[in-house]
Design a protein around this motif. Structure first.
Motif, PDB file in Angstrom:
ATOM      1  N   ASP A 110      -4.713  -0.501   1.918  1.00 51.53           N
ATOM      2  CA  ASP A 110      -3.353  -0.111   2.303  1.00 51.53           C
ATOM      3  C   ASP A 110      -2.413  -1.314   2.322  1.00 51.53           C
ATOM      4  O   ASP A 110      -2.821  -2.458   2.063  1.00 51.53           O
ATOM      5  N   GLY A 111      -1.152  -1.062   2.631  1.00 58.70           N
ATOM      6  CA  GLY A 111      -0.135  -2.108   2.608  1.00 58.70           C
ATOM      7  C   GLY A 111      -0.308  -3.177   3.650  1.00 58.70           C
ATOM      8  O   GLY A 111       0.379  -4.202   3.626  1.00 58.70           O
ATOM      9  N   HIS A 112      -1.233  -2.967   4.579  1.00 56.58           N
ATOM     10  CA  HIS A 112      -1.526  -3.970   5.618  1.00 56.58           C
ATOM     11  C   HIS A 112      -2.801  -4.747   5.309  1.00 56.58           C
ATOM     12  O   HIS A 112      -3.280  -5.516   6.136  1.00 56.58           O
ATOM     13  N   GLN A 156     -16.213  -2.253   4.060  1.00 58.82           N
ATOM     14  CA  GLN A 156     -16.263  -1.127   4.998  1.00 58.82           C
ATOM     15  C   GLN A 156     -14.855  -0.643   5.326  1.00 58.82           C
ATOM     16  O   GLN A 156     -13.936  -1.457   5.536  1.00 58.82           O
ATOM     17  N   ILE A 157     -14.696   0.660   5.379  1.00 62.35           N
ATOM     18  CA  ILE A 157     -13.412   1.242   5.760  1.00 62.35           C
ATOM     19  C   ILE A 157     -13.017   0.745   7.150  1.00 62.35           C
ATOM     20  O   ILE A 157     -13.833   0.706   8.071  1.00 62.35           O
ATOM     21  N   GLY A 158     -11.763   0.340   7.269  1.00 62.46           N
ATOM     22  CA  GLY A 158     -11.255  -0.163   8.541  1.00 62.46           C
ATOM     23  C   GLY A 158     -11.260  -1.673   8.642  1.00 62.46           C
ATOM     24  O   GLY A 158     -10.599  -2.242   9.508  1.00 62.46           O
ATOM     25  N   ASP A 159     -12.014  -2.346   7.760  1.00 61.60           N
ATOM     26  CA  ASP A 159     -12.030  -3.807   7.745  1.00 61.60           C
ATOM     27  C   ASP A 159     -10.882  -4.333   6.894  1.00 61.60           C
ATOM     28  O   ASP A 159     -10.409  -3.657   5.972  1.00 61.60           O
ATOM     29  N   ARG A 160     -10.472  -5.554   7.201  1.00 59.73           N
ATOM     30  CA  ARG A 160      -9.498  -6.212   6.339  1.00 59.73           C
ATOM     31  C   ARG A 160     -10.168  -6.522   5.005  1.00 59.73           C
ATOM     32  O   ARG A 160     -11.293  -7.002   4.958  1.00 59.73           O
ATOM     33  N   ALA A 161      -9.470  -6.247   3.919  1.00 57.99           N
ATOM     34  CA  ALA A 161     -10.049  -6.429   2.595  1.00 57.99           C
ATOM     35  C   ALA A 161     -10.365  -7.902   2.342  1.00 57.99           C
ATOM     36  O   ALA A 161      -9.507  -8.780   2.495  1.00 57.99           O
ATOM     37  N   ASP A 208      -4.447 -10.362   2.753  1.00 54.84           N
ATOM     38  CA  ASP A 208      -3.387  -9.463   2.306  1.00 54.84           C
ATOM     39  C   ASP A 208      -2.808  -9.806   0.936  1.00 54.84           C
ATOM     40  O   ASP A 208      -1.699  -9.408   0.601  1.00 54.84           O
ATOM     41  N   ASN A 209      -3.583 -10.533   0.136  1.00 58.49           N
ATOM     42  CA  ASN A 209      -3.110 -10.910  -1.193  1.00 58.49           C
ATOM     43  C   ASN A 209      -4.171 -10.592  -2.242  1.00 58.49           C
ATOM     44  O   ASN A 209      -5.370 -10.717  -1.979  1.00 58.49           O
TER      45      ASN A 209
END
Length: 372
Positions: free
Chosen positions: A23-25, A325-330, A367-368
């Motif tokens: 997502d955007g975050h 994992q879903i919910g983790d920061r990418a 986030d990049n």
């Protein structure tokens, strides 16, 4: 990340094809096997077609030199990090107490995640014989650094080779061991030319300590003349001492690595010991190039990638860095395995012709998305 990002048709090292929506975050919002169900995204979502690419959790290089002010052992953080598809790097004792704060500040300004081992010598690698004077070892300064930079420092570093310790022999390692116990911090210990004898060094290491450069081709190494692992190595493994490659300019030998594989020595963490000169001129070049050497040696892709993801993350006590994992920061690395001949060179100057190589294609971190 300005908008959402979809990584489409990427493969896991298990061979499964996945879709990952970020997502955007910068948070992983969906992670699905291809074809299991449709991932919902809008027309503003940036789509990256990852066909013929693998995706893993972000690569971790456990041994780099990222303090650019030092020479020869220094480099720019992002040049050995995200620009090479490596999302987390761990500086292996470039700085002691005198300048560890400067290194931390440089890390905060970079896109790459940076952690560090603190050199037990307060002067760090401002000179390359930093353990030749016991006056440069100050326990109170180490304590102060560990308190001030607790979230940044992951352990203590001692370089135990003749050119570093001079006439001090094992004295710096005894001091390091005492500090390790006093502050409950593991040690990373560099082995190289003796004295001190490698068996004497390894006997002082304990569970979760790291011996780096364990595949070097020097006479003072962990294998006998027939390539059989020394008893001191086998005993250290049983105690829970971790093995780190730390390739570097002088510390990885194909023959030693082949002996280790032949005798079933477990693969620990694969790291580069990279800095400006061996990045530009070799024999290191990049973490991907080092991983390609283990592909040539016959390790599976799963084993190799685990050595720079889950295994390194577990040692750091940051399991989230080693998973998707879903919910983790990418925190992701994209790479491919190319079926083209490549010449690989070890630290002894020996070359091997490989039929396959690992090439990084991009990374998602902080986030990049960074294309390699």
């Amino acid at each position: 990340m300005k908008g959402s990002l979809l990584l489409s048709n990427a493969k896991l090292v298990t061979g499964q094809t996945v879709q990952i929506l970020i997502d955007g975050h910068g948070i992983i919002s969906e992670f699905e096997l291809a074809g299991s169900r449709n991932i919902s995204f809008n027309e503003e979502t940036a789509i990256i077609d990852c066909t013929d690419m693998y995706v893993s959790s972000g690569w971790i290089d456990m041994h780099v030199h990222a303090f650019s002010d030092f020479s020869p052992y220094g480099d720019e953080i992002d040049d050995i990090g995200v620009k090479q598809g490596v999302t987390t790097i761990v500086d292996a004792g470039s700085c002691g107490a005198d300048r560890i704060g400067e290194l931390e500040a440089k890390g905060k300004a970079a896109q790459t995640n940076l952690l560090a081992f603190l050199n037990i010598s307060k002067i760090g690698l401002s000179r390359i014989d930093e353990l030749s004077s016991m006056d440069w070892l100050d326990e109170q300064l180490v304590r102060n650094s560990l308190q001030q930079y607790a979230s940044f420092i992951v352990g203590l570093k001692a370089r135990m080779s003749k050119s570093v310790v001079g006439a001090n022999g094992l004295k710096p390692l005894y001091a390091a061991r005492a500090m390790s116990q006093a502050f409950d911090m593991p040690l990373m210990v560099h082995i190289g030319s003796g004295p001190p004898a490698v068996a004497d060094i390894i006997s002082l290491l304990e569970r979760k300590d790291i011996v780096t450069h364990y595949l070097n081709g020097k006479s003072n190494n962990l294998f006998d003349l027939n390539g059989k692992p020394l008893r001191t190595l086998m005993e250290a493994i049983k105690r829970g001492v971790c093995l780190d490659v730390g390739h570097g300019s002088a510390s990885f030998c194909f023959r030693t690595a082949e002996a280790a594989k032949l005798h079933g020595i477990p693969l620990g963490t694969i790291s580069t010991d990279i800095y400006r000169k061996n990045r530009l001129d070799g024999p290191v070049y990049s973490l991907a190039n080092v991983l390609s050497k283990f592909l040539y040696l016959g390790y599976s892709l799963q084993e190799i990638i685990a050595a720079v993801t889950a295994r390194a993350a577990d040692w750091l006590g940051k399991p989230e860095l080693g998973r998707i994992q879903i919910g983790d920061r990418a925190n992701l690395t994209l790479f491919s395995v190319e079926n083209e001949q490549i010449t690989l060179r070890d630290s002894e100057g020996e070359e091997r012709l490989a039929e396959r190589s690992i090439i990084t294609r991009g990374a998602v971190v902080n986030d990049n998305f960074i294309e390699c």
